[in-house]
Design a protein around this motif. Sequence first.
Motif, mmCIF file in Angstrom:
data_model
loop_
_atom_site.group_PDB
_atom_site.id
_atom_site.type_symbol
_atom_site.label_atom_id
_atom_site.label_comp_id
_atom_site.label_asym_id
_atom_site.label_seq_id
_atom_site.Cartn_x
_atom_site.Cartn_y
_atom_site.Cartn_z
ATOM 1 N N THR A 265 0.809 -1.232 0.000
ATOM 2 C CA THR A 265 0.000 0.000 0.000
ATOM 3 C C THR A 265 0.838 1.275 0.000
ATOM 4 O OG1 THR A 265 -0.236 -0.430 2.382
ATOM 5 C CG2 THR A 265 -2.154 -0.886 0.994
ATOM 6 N N GLY A 266 1.964 1.290 -0.706
ATOM 7 C CA GLY A 266 2.656 2.536 -0.959
ATOM 8 C C GLY A 266 3.697 2.940 0.072
ATOM 9 N N LEU A 267 3.680 4.221 0.446
ATOM 10 C CA LEU A 267 4.745 4.827 1.234
ATOM 11 C C LEU A 267 4.146 5.690 2.340
ATOM 12 C CD1 LEU A 267 7.897 5.531 1.365
ATOM 13 C CD2 LEU A 267 7.294 7.529 -0.032
ATOM 14 N N ILE A 268 4.709 5.560 3.552
ATOM 15 C CA ILE A 268 4.294 6.389 4.679
ATOM 16 C C ILE A 268 5.432 7.312 5.055
ATOM 17 C CG2 ILE A 268 3.333 6.425 7.006
ATOM 18 C CD1 ILE A 268 1.606 4.907 5.022
ATOM 19 N N GLU A 269 5.148 8.607 5.177
ATOM 20 C CA GLU A 269 6.128 9.576 5.641
ATOM 21 C C GLU A 269 5.722 10.080 7.020
ATOM 22 O OE1 GLU A 269 8.258 13.811 4.306
ATOM 23 O OE2 GLU A 269 6.337 13.216 3.422
ATOM 24 N N PHE A 270 6.626 9.971 7.979
ATOM 25 C CA PHE A 270 6.408 10.504 9.319
ATOM 26 C C PHE A 270 7.130 11.848 9.427
ATOM 27 C CE2 PHE A 270 5.493 6.089 9.785
ATOM 28 C CZ PHE A 270 4.524 6.020 10.770
ATOM 29 N N LEU A 271 6.398 12.883 9.763
ATOM 30 C CA LEU A 271 6.939 14.229 9.838
ATOM 31 C C LEU A 271 7.368 14.560 11.259
ATOM 32 C CD1 LEU A 271 4.185 15.867 7.624
ATOM 33 C CD2 LEU A 271 6.470 15.139 6.909
ATOM 34 N N ALA A 272 8.243 15.555 11.369
ATOM 35 C CA ALA A 272 8.800 15.918 12.668
ATOM 36 C C ALA A 272 7.746 16.453 13.630
ATOM 37 C CB ALA A 272 9.910 16.950 12.485
ATOM 38 N N ASP A 273 6.611 16.942 13.108
ATOM 39 C CA ASP A 273 5.568 17.474 13.985
ATOM 40 C C ASP A 273 4.651 16.388 14.540
ATOM 41 O OD1 ASP A 273 3.999 16.767 11.838
ATOM 42 O OD2 ASP A 273 3.352 18.798 11.340
ATOM 43 N N GLY A 274 4.962 15.119 14.231
ATOM 44 C CA GLY A 274 4.178 14.019 14.767
ATOM 45 C C GLY A 274 3.086 13.514 13.848
ATOM 46 N N THR A 275 2.822 14.200 12.737
ATOM 47 C CA THR A 275 1.821 13.741 11.779
ATOM 48 C C THR A 275 2.477 12.829 10.740
ATOM 49 O OG1 THR A 275 2.146 15.673 10.350
ATOM 50 C CG2 THR A 275 0.467 15.842 12.084
ATOM 51 N N ALA A 276 1.650 12.245 9.891
ATOM 52 C CA ALA A 276 2.163 11.351 8.859
ATOM 53 C C ALA A 276 1.384 11.547 7.570
ATOM 54 C CB ALA A 276 2.077 9.898 9.318
ATOM 55 N N LYS A 277 2.023 11.179 6.443
ATOM 56 C CA LYS A 277 1.380 11.242 5.138
ATOM 57 C C LYS A 277 1.449 9.856 4.495
ATOM 58 C CE LYS A 277 2.522 16.101 4.137
ATOM 59 N NZ LYS A 277 3.211 17.019 3.196
ATOM 60 N N GLU B 84 -4.889 -1.037 -11.725
ATOM 61 C CA GLU B 84 -5.195 0.333 -12.132
ATOM 62 C C GLU B 84 -6.347 0.910 -11.303
ATOM 63 O OE1 GLU B 84 -6.311 2.886 -16.170
ATOM 64 O OE2 GLU B 84 -5.993 0.714 -16.271
ATOM 65 N N GLY B 85 -6.126 2.125 -10.792
ATOM 66 C CA GLY B 85 -7.158 2.813 -10.031
ATOM 67 C C GLY B 85 -7.277 2.379 -8.590
ATOM 68 N N SER B 86 -6.435 1.450 -8.147
ATOM 69 C CA SER B 86 -6.504 0.941 -6.776
ATOM 70 C C SER B 86 -5.294 1.391 -5.983
ATOM 71 C CB SER B 86 -6.559 -0.587 -6.781
ATOM 72 O OG SER B 86 -6.455 -1.097 -5.463
ATOM 73 N N ASP B 87 -5.502 1.638 -4.686
ATOM 74 C CA ASP B 87 -4.382 1.958 -3.810
ATOM 75 C C ASP B 87 -3.743 0.717 -3.222
ATOM 76 O OD1 ASP B 87 -4.337 4.727 -4.087
ATOM 77 O OD2 ASP B 87 -5.931 4.999 -2.629
ATOM 78 N N TYR B 88 -4.358 -0.447 -3.454
ATOM 79 C CA TYR B 88 -3.741 -1.696 -3.035
ATOM 80 C C TYR B 88 -2.781 -2.192 -4.116
ATOM 81 C CZ TYR B 88 -7.024 -1.877 0.853
ATOM 82 O OH TYR B 88 -7.718 -1.589 1.998
ATOM 83 N N TYR B 89 -1.862 -3.053 -3.722
ATOM 84 C CA TYR B 89 -0.826 -3.590 -4.612
ATOM 85 C C TYR B 89 0.071 -2.486 -5.166
ATOM 86 C CZ TYR B 89 -3.916 -7.601 -4.282
ATOM 87 O OH TYR B 89 -4.714 -8.609 -3.800
ATOM 88 N N CYS B 90 0.194 -1.398 -4.411
ATOM 89 C CA CYS B 90 1.155 -0.342 -4.740
ATOM 90 C C CYS B 90 2.455 -0.697 -4.027
ATOM 91 C CB CYS B 90 0.629 1.015 -4.288
ATOM 92 S SG CYS B 90 1.696 2.401 -4.734
#
Length: 222
Positions: free
Chosen positions: A41-53, A67-73
């Motif tokens: 399911t892709g990539l997680i970024e943890f930010l210094a302010d404690g939030t994540a993307k 195609e069009g799915s966030d799974y199998y990324c």
Amino acid sequence: NVTHSAICERIGGMSLSLYDFGNVAVDPANPAHFFISCFGTGLIEFLADGTAKHYRQTISPLVSLVEGSDYYCRVDALTFDPEGNFWLTNTGPEATNIHVIDPSHKWHSFNLKQSGRRIELNTVSKFLVDNRNASYKWIASARANAGLILHYDHDTPHIGSDDKAIMRSSFVDQDGKGVSIKRLNTIAQDYNGDLWLGTDEGIVVIKAETDTFTSDLCPRLK
């Protein structure tokens, strides 16, 4: 130790489950800023302010197998270079397989190519920046098209058109015998610049003085 529920809380709540955490890369300039790859399911970024993307196909240059799915990324190997650029691989037949997020958070995407042909990545076990020259990157393709990739970015990490890459799955040891690898589980570089490969054929070493673009010499430990 960050749980799935804690990640969702940092992102701000989400309905998408996260799968197959693989690798972690910590920002050398700020240990509170780091990334986790997910092979499902892709990539997680943890930010210094404690939030994540959460980056996936629908909101980033990353591509899913569906195609069009966030799974199998499928995002696997990650690394930072000395200039603060963050490098990652996105595997799959339709994916642009190399992405770079620069320090201003702009994405740059391109394919690894050997003699003009795209190198297809299946599962990447390790992504290393060469400790002698950061313009050289070592990428270990673990299985299903296993092999070692050497990538040279010509000192332009945000431009792929001038890059040079080679993938080697077969080597010659110190006795002149062929070594064909079907698994490349990990790679590591020592302080002398030698590259150590953990393979299904045992441990083999690319000596620092070897030019992998022109030589397939790779001594085997006995």
